[in-house]
Design a protein around this motif. Structure first.
Motif, PDB file in Angstrom:
ATOM      1  N   ARG A   4      -0.295   2.046   4.419  1.00 47.36           N
ATOM      2  CA  ARG A   4      -0.812   1.642   3.319  1.00 47.36           C
ATOM      3  C   ARG A   4       0.269   0.389   2.737  1.00 47.36           C
ATOM      4  O   ARG A   4      -0.188  -0.524   2.271  1.00 47.36           O
ATOM      5  CB  ARG A   4      -0.511   3.005   1.547  1.00 47.36           C
ATOM      6  N   ARG A   5       0.974   0.785   3.374  1.00 46.05           N
ATOM      7  CA  ARG A   5       3.130  -0.390   3.251  1.00 46.05           C
ATOM      8  C   ARG A   5       1.870  -1.824   3.912  1.00 46.05           C
ATOM      9  O   ARG A   5       2.238  -2.563   3.784  1.00 46.05           O
ATOM     10  CB  ARG A   5       3.935   0.097   3.791  1.00 46.05           C
ATOM     11  N   ASP A   8      -3.662   2.129  -6.152  1.00 44.12           N
ATOM     12  CA  ASP A   8      -2.524   0.430  -5.987  1.00 44.12           C
ATOM     13  C   ASP A   8      -1.782  -0.345  -4.947  1.00 44.12           C
ATOM     14  O   ASP A   8      -0.552  -0.121  -4.677  1.00 44.12           O
ATOM     15  CB  ASP A   8      -1.121   1.700  -7.105  1.00 44.12           C
ATOM     16  N   ILE A   9      -2.258  -0.594  -3.687  1.00 38.14           N
ATOM     17  CA  ILE A   9      -2.058  -1.657  -2.420  1.00 38.14           C
ATOM     18  C   ILE A   9      -1.608  -2.589  -3.387  1.00 38.14           C
ATOM     19  O   ILE A   9      -0.724  -3.316  -2.940  1.00 38.14           O
ATOM     20  CB  ILE A   9      -3.289  -2.121  -2.304  1.00 38.14           C
ATOM     21  N   ALA A  29      -0.600  -3.790   2.018  1.00 37.22           N
ATOM     22  CA  ALA A  29      -0.250  -4.282   1.345  1.00 37.22           C
ATOM     23  C   ALA A  29       0.327  -5.790   1.926  1.00 37.22           C
ATOM     24  O   ALA A  29       0.721  -6.488   0.896  1.00 37.22           O
ATOM     25  CB  ALA A  29       1.247  -3.613   0.807  1.00 37.22           C
ATOM     26  N   ARG A  55       2.939  13.623   2.021  1.00 40.35           N
ATOM     27  CA  ARG A  55       3.594  12.972   0.450  1.00 40.35           C
ATOM     28  C   ARG A  55       3.107  14.197  -0.863  1.00 40.35           C
ATOM     29  O   ARG A  55       2.988  15.406  -0.496  1.00 40.35           O
ATOM     30  CB  ARG A  55       2.413  12.309   0.440  1.00 40.35           C
ATOM     31  N   SER A  93       5.366  -4.997  -5.929  1.00 43.01           N
ATOM     32  CA  SER A  93       6.858  -3.872  -5.525  1.00 43.01           C
ATOM     33  C   SER A  93       7.916  -4.993  -4.204  1.00 43.01           C
ATOM     34  O   SER A  93       9.036  -5.179  -4.038  1.00 43.01           O
ATOM     35  CB  SER A  93       6.813  -3.043  -5.379  1.00 43.01           C
ATOM     36  N   LEU A  94       6.735  -4.943  -3.230  1.00 46.02           N
ATOM     37  CA  LEU A  94       7.295  -5.955  -1.646  1.00 46.02           C
ATOM     38  C   LEU A  94       8.156  -6.795  -2.009  1.00 46.02           C
ATOM     39  O   LEU A  94       9.534  -6.937  -1.539  1.00 46.02           O
ATOM     40  CB  LEU A  94       6.548  -5.685  -0.836  1.00 46.02           C
ATOM     41  N   GLU A  97      -0.156  -3.554  -6.576  1.00 44.07           N
ATOM     42  CA  GLU A  97       0.810  -2.778  -7.484  1.00 44.07           C
ATOM     43  C   GLU A  97       1.737  -2.925  -6.076  1.00 44.07           C
ATOM     44  O   GLU A  97       3.132  -3.477  -6.296  1.00 44.07           O
ATOM     45  CB  GLU A  97       0.925  -2.078  -8.069  1.00 44.07           C
ATOM     46  N   LEU A  98       1.867  -2.418  -5.356  1.00 45.73           N
ATOM     47  CA  LEU A  98       2.663  -2.308  -3.747  1.00 45.73           C
ATOM     48  C   LEU A  98       3.006  -3.418  -3.893  1.00 45.73           C
ATOM     49  O   LEU A  98       4.236  -3.891  -3.141  1.00 45.73           O
ATOM     50  CB  LEU A  98       2.191  -0.850  -2.521  1.00 45.73           C
ATOM     51  N   GLN A 131      11.519  -4.121   1.038  1.00 47.94           N
ATOM     52  CA  GLN A 131      10.666  -3.517   2.119  1.00 47.94           C
ATOM     53  C   GLN A 131      11.515  -2.710   2.150  1.00 47.94           C
ATOM     54  O   GLN A 131      13.061  -2.476   2.572  1.00 47.94           O
ATOM     55  CB  GLN A 131      10.252  -3.604   3.523  1.00 47.94           C
TER      56      GLN A 131
END
Length: 305
Positions: free
Chosen positions: A102-103, A66-67, A106, A146, A73-74, A69-70, A79
């Motif tokens: 992951r962030r 879900d990169i 993204a 996590r 969201s960002l 989707e992240l 952040q």
């Protein structure tokens, strides 16, 4: 002349010092972060251009879901949590991701959109000076905290901590890993059993096509081709009527015993072979009537003497 105990101890200490990883350079956070824009009142958090941050040197994670989707969201909410970075000595980019990959990925998705410039996208980062061992421990704690790290990823974390950072050095002991990560030795050894999966079996497992219990059964088969034969069997890939249907775990165990194991009495080796000394010793210590078997390396069908 026989060396004294003290002399031997001094030589041993010297050799360990030579094998030990080099100590990190003396770095001052204030000089490293001079000119960076503070993110907020939190100590050592700064806004760093995305183009100044490289990916992590060590990477335990195999799956990044879900990169996109992240990234959305960002873009929409901003952040919420800082990425941890360390100074990157000898690299083109001045900072390196410790955790939060992951962030970071993204943000690169965002940077590839039209009219976006990586040098103008700023990432909130917490800067900390860490050596390689410190990075590995920090990544392990973060990844294991996590919600659901994949068991194979968890196994890779333990393996990396137990492996020397530099050639000739020393990894962490199992006791230290248990203490730092607060994990029982049984969990660590069970997870590391999954490292015996061959590459193709790992790929199939990571794709979610069979369960953790199936994966342990596969990992305990000592040959890669036999592992993949068993994977095809449990996924019914050679059965047109049931193709893709996952075999139940108990049925899979019986399948291993029936087709991939041979009773010792009919194993393909002479009774004068050295393995029979182990068989006789095992029989002397084993409860009468208990089954005894070993993996065969030829035909999966049972043989007669």
């Amino acid at each position: 002349m026989v060396p004294t105990e003290r002399a031997r101890a001094e030589v041993s200490t010297k050799k360990k010092a030579e094998r030990a990883p080099a100590a990190p350079m003396s770095l001052d956070i204030q000089s490293i972060t001079a000119g960076l824009e503070p993110a907020n009142a939190t100590p050592n958090e700064f806004l760093i251009p995305l183009s100044d941050i490289s990916g992590p040197k060590f990477n335990h994670r195999q799956i990044f879901r879900d990169i996109d989707e992240l990234a959305e969201s960002l873009t929409e909410h901003g952040q919420e949590e800082a990425i941890k970075v360390r100074p990157a000595i000898g690299k083109l980019n001045p900072f390196e991701v410790v955790y939060g990959e992951r962030r970071w990925r993204a943000f690169h998705v965002i940077a590839k959109r039209p009219n976006n410039d990586p040098t103008r996208i700023k990432v909130r980062c917490k800067v900390e000076v860490l050596n390689d061992r410190g990075v590995l421990v920090a990544q392990a704690v973060e990844n294991l905290d996590r919600a659901d790290p994949h068991p194979l990823e968890e196994a890779l974390i333990y393996e990396r901590l137990l492996t020397p950072v530099v050639e000739g050095g020393e990894g962490m002991t199992m006791f230290n890993v248990m203490q730092r990560l607060r994990k029982p030795v049984e969990r660590i050894t069970d997870r590391m059993e999954l490292l015996k999966l061959c590459p193709d079996a790992r790929t199939t497992y990571l794709s979610g096509k069979f369960t953790d219990a199936h994966a342990l059964l596969v990992a305990r088969i000592p040959d890669a081709s036999m592992q993949m034969k068993f994977v095809r069997d449990i996924l019914s890939l050679d059965d047109p009527a049931n193709e893709g249907r996952l075999m139940a775990v108990e049925q899979a165990r019986k399948h291993v015993r029936k087709y991939l194991m041979l009773p010792l009495a009919t194993a393909p080796c002479s009774t004068r072979h050295s393995c029979w000394a182990l068989v006789r010793a095992a029989r002397a210590r084993t409860t009468p009537g208990r089954s005894r078997s070993c993996f065969g390396t030829s035909s999966p069908k049972q043989r007669t003497a």
